[in-house]
Design an enzyme around this catalytic site. Structure first.
Site, mmCIF file in Angstrom:
data_model
loop_
_atom_site.group_PDB
_atom_site.id
_atom_site.type_symbol
_atom_site.label_atom_id
_atom_site.label_comp_id
_atom_site.label_asym_id
_atom_site.label_seq_id
_atom_site.Cartn_x
_atom_site.Cartn_y
_atom_site.Cartn_z
ATOM 1 N N LYS A 220 0.830 -1.200 -0.034
ATOM 2 C CA LYS A 220 0.151 -0.139 -0.012
ATOM 3 C C LYS A 220 0.883 1.459 0.096
ATOM 4 O O LYS A 220 2.084 1.173 0.264
ATOM 5 C CB LYS A 220 -0.774 -0.123 1.250
ATOM 6 C CG LYS A 220 -1.855 -1.168 1.364
ATOM 7 C CD LYS A 220 -2.529 -1.290 2.371
ATOM 8 C CE LYS A 220 -3.470 -2.486 2.540
ATOM 9 N NZ LYS A 220 -4.523 -2.557 3.887
ATOM 10 N N ARG B 263 -0.946 -14.839 3.802
ATOM 11 C CA ARG B 263 -1.552 -14.164 5.000
ATOM 12 C C ARG B 263 -0.881 -14.235 6.439
ATOM 13 O O ARG B 263 -0.898 -13.272 7.064
ATOM 14 C CB ARG B 263 -2.996 -14.738 5.098
ATOM 15 C CG ARG B 263 -3.914 -14.455 3.991
ATOM 16 C CD ARG B 263 -4.622 -13.072 3.819
ATOM 17 N NE ARG B 263 -5.637 -13.122 4.893
ATOM 18 C CZ ARG B 263 -6.351 -11.948 5.075
ATOM 19 N NH1 ARG B 263 -6.341 -10.782 4.083
ATOM 20 N NH2 ARG B 263 -7.166 -11.777 5.909
ATOM 21 N N ASN C 296 -1.351 -0.238 7.347
ATOM 22 C CA ASN C 296 -1.032 -1.474 7.730
ATOM 23 C C ASN C 296 -0.008 -2.210 6.609
ATOM 24 O O ASN C 296 -0.103 -3.316 6.488
ATOM 25 C CB ASN C 296 -2.022 -2.639 8.192
ATOM 26 C CG ASN C 296 -3.140 -2.775 7.321
ATOM 27 O OD1 ASN C 296 -2.952 -2.386 6.051
ATOM 28 N ND2 ASN C 296 -4.177 -3.625 7.535
ATOM 29 N N TYR D 41 -12.016 -3.183 -2.957
ATOM 30 C CA TYR D 41 -12.333 -3.235 -1.509
ATOM 31 C C TYR D 41 -13.964 -3.349 -1.525
ATOM 32 O O TYR D 41 -14.707 -3.071 -0.247
ATOM 33 C CB TYR D 41 -11.939 -2.236 -0.489
ATOM 34 C CG TYR D 41 -10.532 -2.584 0.033
ATOM 35 C CD1 TYR D 41 -9.978 -3.449 0.577
ATOM 36 C CD2 TYR D 41 -9.559 -1.424 -0.110
ATOM 37 C CE1 TYR D 41 -8.950 -3.950 1.194
ATOM 38 C CE2 TYR D 41 -8.294 -1.480 0.550
ATOM 39 C CZ TYR D 41 -7.888 -2.858 0.971
ATOM 40 O OH TYR D 41 -6.498 -3.066 1.488
ATOM 41 N N PHE E 166 -15.091 2.822 7.679
ATOM 42 C CA PHE E 166 -13.891 3.134 7.138
ATOM 43 C C PHE E 166 -13.797 3.170 5.764
ATOM 44 O O PHE E 166 -12.534 3.350 5.250
ATOM 45 C CB PHE E 166 -12.749 2.476 7.807
ATOM 46 C CG PHE E 166 -12.847 1.152 7.760
ATOM 47 C CD1 PHE E 166 -12.368 0.301 6.900
ATOM 48 C CD2 PHE E 166 -13.434 0.253 9.050
ATOM 49 C CE1 PHE E 166 -12.569 -1.197 6.530
ATOM 50 C CE2 PHE E 166 -13.472 -1.040 8.731
ATOM 51 C CZ PHE E 166 -12.992 -1.758 7.717
ATOM 52 N N THR F 172 -4.738 -8.210 10.491
ATOM 53 C CA THR F 172 -5.102 -6.927 10.017
ATOM 54 C C THR F 172 -4.672 -5.633 10.900
ATOM 55 O O THR F 172 -4.117 -4.825 10.399
ATOM 56 C CB THR F 172 -6.523 -6.908 9.945
ATOM 57 O OG1 THR F 172 -7.171 -8.057 9.285
ATOM 58 C CG2 THR F 172 -7.179 -5.643 9.043
ATOM 59 N N GLU G 91 -9.143 -10.761 -7.600
ATOM 60 C CA GLU G 91 -8.249 -9.634 -7.500
ATOM 61 C C GLU G 91 -7.053 -9.739 -8.346
ATOM 62 O O GLU G 91 -6.777 -8.502 -9.121
ATOM 63 C CB GLU G 91 -7.579 -9.550 -6.057
ATOM 64 C CG GLU G 91 -8.589 -9.127 -4.731
ATOM 65 C CD GLU G 91 -8.173 -9.257 -3.669
ATOM 66 O OE1 GLU G 91 -9.003 -9.050 -2.693
ATOM 67 O OE2 GLU G 91 -7.247 -9.848 -3.410
ATOM 68 N N ARG H 262 3.489 -7.049 9.278
ATOM 69 C CA ARG H 262 2.566 -6.052 10.116
ATOM 70 C C ARG H 262 2.998 -5.910 11.379
ATOM 71 O O ARG H 262 3.060 -4.793 11.875
ATOM 72 C CB ARG H 262 1.085 -6.348 9.909
ATOM 73 C CG ARG H 262 0.302 -6.075 8.442
ATOM 74 C CD ARG H 262 -0.977 -6.162 8.663
ATOM 75 N NE ARG H 262 -1.655 -6.103 7.292
ATOM 76 C CZ ARG H 262 -2.881 -6.605 6.675
ATOM 77 N NH1 ARG H 262 -3.220 -7.518 7.533
ATOM 78 N NH2 ARG H 262 -3.307 -6.325 5.750
ATOM 79 N N HIS I 279 -1.477 -5.752 1.573
ATOM 80 C CA HIS I 279 -2.639 -6.464 1.259
ATOM 81 C C HIS I 279 -2.495 -7.631 0.886
ATOM 82 O O HIS I 279 -1.426 -7.801 -0.026
ATOM 83 C CB HIS I 279 -3.597 -5.688 0.156
ATOM 84 C CG HIS I 279 -4.457 -6.521 -0.486
ATOM 85 N ND1 HIS I 279 -5.946 -6.682 0.449
ATOM 86 C CD2 HIS I 279 -4.781 -7.122 -1.248
ATOM 87 C CE1 HIS I 279 -6.622 -7.577 -0.465
ATOM 88 N NE2 HIS I 279 -5.860 -7.951 -1.417
HETATM 89 P P1 GTP Z 1 -6.534 -6.480 3.367
HETATM 90 O O1 GTP Z 1 -5.333 -7.328 3.062
HETATM 91 O O2 GTP Z 1 -5.923 -4.981 3.065
HETATM 92 O O3 GTP Z 1 -7.953 -6.714 2.799
HETATM 93 O O4 GTP Z 1 -6.716 -6.463 4.966
HETATM 94 P P2 GTP Z 1 -7.381 -7.624 5.712
HETATM 95 O O5 GTP Z 1 -8.040 -8.744 4.849
HETATM 96 O O6 GTP Z 1 -6.340 -8.005 6.921
HETATM 97 O O7 GTP Z 1 -8.627 -6.862 6.155
HETATM 98 P P3 GTP Z 1 -9.892 -6.504 5.818
HETATM 99 O O8 GTP Z 1 -9.965 -6.966 4.308
HETATM 100 O O9 GTP Z 1 -10.905 -6.817 6.768
HETATM 101 O O10 GTP Z 1 -9.813 -4.901 5.781
HETATM 102 C C1 GTP Z 1 -9.214 -4.370 4.564
HETATM 103 C C2 GTP Z 1 -8.334 -2.952 5.229
HETATM 104 O O11 GTP Z 1 -9.191 -2.196 5.835
HETATM 105 C C3 GTP Z 1 -7.311 -3.232 6.363
HETATM 106 O O12 GTP Z 1 -6.194 -3.981 5.837
HETATM 107 C C4 GTP Z 1 -7.146 -2.143 6.924
HETATM 108 O O13 GTP Z 1 -6.249 -1.247 6.239
HETATM 109 C C5 GTP Z 1 -8.605 -1.420 6.891
HETATM 110 N N1 GTP Z 1 -9.444 -1.598 7.942
HETATM 111 C C6 GTP Z 1 -9.917 -3.019 8.607
HETATM 112 N N2 GTP Z 1 -10.589 -2.898 9.728
HETATM 113 C C7 GTP Z 1 -10.456 -1.436 9.948
HETATM 114 C C8 GTP Z 1 -10.868 -0.732 11.136
HETATM 115 O O14 GTP Z 1 -11.358 -0.942 11.804
HETATM 116 N N3 GTP Z 1 -10.315 0.743 10.945
HETATM 117 C C9 GTP Z 1 -9.752 1.484 9.684
HETATM 118 N N4 GTP Z 1 -9.473 2.717 10.023
HETATM 119 N N5 GTP Z 1 -9.288 0.549 8.923
HETATM 120 C C10 GTP Z 1 -9.505 -0.734 8.962
HETATM 121 MG MG MG Z 2 -9.147 -8.302 3.117
#
Ligand code: GTP
Ligand code: MG
Length: 157
Positions: free
Chosen positions: A9, A85, A112, A49, A57, A91, A126, A102, A115
């Site tokens: 990112k 992962r 973070n 997303y 968010f 996350t 994707e 992370r 992705h």
């Molecule tokens: P990705 O690999 O980026 O998809 O992350 P993930 O699969 O571990 O988490 P998820 O798909 O649930 O969320 C996508 C992204 O949204 C996360 O990587 C975070 O950057 C953001 N995100 C998730 N939860 C929160 C939250 O509670 N607050 C905020 N500000 N951002 C969030």
């Molecule tokens: Mg995700």
């Protein structure tokens, strides 16, 4: 062979973490089959997303992903979706284990740095969203027989 979509990112790019992240996947034994640097539009980020569009968010997240260069990649290897992962970590970096990307390199959930696709269906979708088929490079690495024990990934020593 299994493939996953991984993106560094804008925060990871700006913080100079590209090579650090690449090397963790590379040293594990996964194979890089596509890579490019792009600035996604906000519309594109919303497509990426889309499953989070009801979350509070979502707008900030898509604004952030489209705020600068992203390194988009496809990595290939046995179990790469799930293990990718694991390399990335939870996350929320406050909950990611030390030793994960992370856990070692990020502090807050909104920044973070990386992705990774969360399953076979999302990986497929994707990869299709971010890459044209001809951007995926098919090649044999000489290391494969040392990583998998033979040219066939189903054979073991
Ligand atoms: P990705 O690999 O980026 O998809 O992350 P993930 O699969 O571990 O988490 P998820 O798909 O649930 O969320 C996508 C992204 O949204 C996360 O990587 C975070 O950057 C953001 N995100 C998730 N939860 C929160 C939250 O509670 N607050 C905020 N500000 N951002 C969030
Ligand atoms: Mg995700």
């Amino acid at each position: 062979m299994e493939r996953t979509f991984i993106a560094i990112k804008p925060d990871g790019v700006q913080r100079g973490l590209i090579s650090e992240i690449l090397s963790r996947f590379e040293r594990k034994g996964f194979k890089l089959v596509a890579i490019k640097i792009v600035v996604p539009s906000k519309d594109f980020a919303q497509k990426h997303y889309h499953d989070l569009k009801e979350r509070p968010f979502f707008n900030g997240l898509c604004g952030f992903l489209s705020s600068g260069p992203v390194v988009a990649m496809v990595w290939e290897g046995e179990g790469v979706i799930k293990y990718g992962r694991k390399l990335i970590g939870a996350t929320d970096p406050q909950k990611s284990e030390p030793g994960t990307i992370r856990g070692d390199l990020a502090v807050v959930v909104g920044r973070n740095i990386i992705h990774g696709s969360d399953g076979p269906e999302t990986a497929k979708d994707e990869i299709k969203l971010w890459f044209k088929p001809e951007e995926l490079i098919k090649y044999t690495s000489n290391a494969e027989k040392w990583i998998y024990g033979s040219s066939s990934s189903s054979t073991r020593f």
